[in-house]
Design a protein around this motif. Sequence first.
Motif, short mmCIF file in Angstrom:
data_model
loop_
_atom_site.label_atom_id
_atom_site.label_comp_id
_atom_site.label_asym_id
_atom_site.label_seq_id
_atom_site.Cartn_x
_atom_site.Cartn_y
_atom_site.Cartn_z
N TYR A 22 -2.86 6.09 5.44
CA TYR A 22 -3.18 7.09 6.46
C TYR A 22 -4.34 7.99 6.10
O TYR A 22 -4.74 8.82 6.90
N THR A 23 -4.91 7.87 4.91
CA THR A 23 -6.07 8.67 4.54
C THR A 23 -7.13 7.79 3.92
O THR A 23 -6.85 6.69 3.44
N VAL A 24 -8.37 8.28 3.93
CA VAL A 24 -9.49 7.59 3.29
C VAL A 24 -10.17 8.54 2.33
O VAL A 24 -10.10 9.75 2.48
N PHE A 25 -10.87 7.99 1.36
CA PHE A 25 -11.61 8.80 0.40
C PHE A 25 -12.81 9.43 1.09
O PHE A 25 -13.51 8.79 1.86
N SER A 26 -13.04 10.70 0.81
CA SER A 26 -14.19 11.42 1.36
C SER A 26 -14.74 12.35 0.29
O SER A 26 -14.04 13.25 -0.18
N ARG A 27 -16.00 12.15 -0.10
CA ARG A 27 -16.62 12.99 -1.13
C ARG A 27 -16.72 14.44 -0.69
O ARG A 27 -16.63 15.33 -1.52
N THR A 28 -16.94 14.65 0.61
CA THR A 28 -17.23 15.99 1.10
C THR A 28 -15.99 16.80 1.43
O THR A 28 -16.09 18.01 1.64
N ASP A 29 -14.83 16.18 1.49
CA ASP A 29 -13.62 16.90 1.85
C ASP A 29 -13.05 17.65 0.65
O ASP A 29 -13.33 17.31 -0.50
N VAL A 30 -12.22 18.64 0.92
CA VAL A 30 -11.71 19.52 -0.13
C VAL A 30 -10.90 18.76 -1.18
O VAL A 30 -11.17 18.84 -2.37
N GLY A 31 -9.92 17.99 -0.77
CA GLY A 31 -9.09 17.24 -1.71
C GLY A 31 -9.57 15.81 -1.91
O GLY A 31 -8.83 14.97 -2.40
N TYR A 32 -10.81 15.52 -1.53
CA TYR A 32 -11.40 14.18 -1.59
C TYR A 32 -10.66 13.17 -0.73
O TYR A 32 -10.80 11.96 -0.92
N ARG A 33 -9.87 13.63 0.20
CA ARG A 33 -9.16 12.76 1.13
C ARG A 33 -9.35 13.30 2.53
O ARG A 33 -9.39 14.50 2.75
N LYS A 34 -9.45 12.38 3.50
CA LYS A 34 -9.61 12.75 4.90
C LYS A 34 -8.65 11.89 5.71
O LYS A 34 -8.44 10.72 5.40
N GLY A 35 -8.06 12.47 6.73
CA GLY A 35 -7.14 11.73 7.59
C GLY A 35 -7.83 10.54 8.23
O GLY A 35 -8.99 10.63 8.65
N MET A 36 -7.14 9.44 8.31
CA MET A 36 -7.70 8.23 8.87
C MET A 36 -8.16 8.44 10.31
O MET A 36 -9.16 7.88 10.75
N HIS A 37 -7.44 9.28 11.05
CA HIS A 37 -7.77 9.49 12.45
C HIS A 37 -9.03 10.33 12.63
O HIS A 37 -9.57 10.39 13.72
N LYS A 38 -9.53 10.94 11.57
CA LYS A 38 -10.76 11.72 11.66
C LYS A 38 -11.99 10.89 11.30
O LYS A 38 -13.10 11.39 11.37
N THR A 39 -11.81 9.65 10.93
CA THR A 39 -12.90 8.76 10.59
C THR A 39 -13.34 8.01 11.84
O THR A 39 -12.50 7.41 12.52
N MET A 68 0.82 -1.21 0.00
CA MET A 68 0.00 0.00 0.00
C MET A 68 0.86 1.26 0.00
O MET A 68 1.84 1.33 0.72
N PRO A 69 0.49 2.26 -0.78
CA PRO A 69 1.19 3.55 -0.69
C PRO A 69 0.80 4.26 0.60
O PRO A 69 -0.25 3.99 1.18
N ALA A 70 1.63 5.17 1.06
CA ALA A 70 1.37 5.88 2.31
C ALA A 70 0.06 6.65 2.25
O ALA A 70 -0.65 6.78 3.25
N LYS A 71 -0.27 7.14 1.07
CA LYS A 71 -1.51 7.89 0.90
C LYS A 71 -2.73 7.05 1.29
O LYS A 71 -3.68 7.55 1.89
N ASP A 72 -2.71 5.76 0.97
CA ASP A 72 -3.83 4.88 1.30
C ASP A 72 -3.77 4.37 2.73
O ASP A 72 -4.80 3.99 3.29
#
Length: 107
Positions: A75-92, A69-73
């Motif tokens: 520590y982050t998850v896909f989020s439609r509502t977020d600005v860059g379509y990514r949200k920190g894993m710890h905010k889920t 897995m790349p680091a991007k996947d």
Amino acid sequence: MFGLGPFRASAPANVGLLWKMPWRMSKTRKMRQRLRLKAVDNVLDTLRASGPQTCSLAAALELPTEAEMPAKDKYTVFSRTDVGYRKGMHKTPHFTKITSRTNPKGF
């Protein structure tokens, strides 16, 4: 009248949000996340060797391992509502319980 007793003003009530979420994950949170992913990989390897096959197990075996897995996947998850379509894993909420190893193409 409300100066004393259970209804007195407290610091969190006067200031606002008590639990503040950091905007990025700390080194220790990232380390714990990697350890959780490796633990899941260990369980999947054990199940692969033991023999019983189900549809959900076959789907789980197709997921990438922690090392792939790349680091991007990680520590982050896909989020439609977020600005860059990514949200920190710890905010889920309950991020340790979701399988977020695959994301939509391009994100």
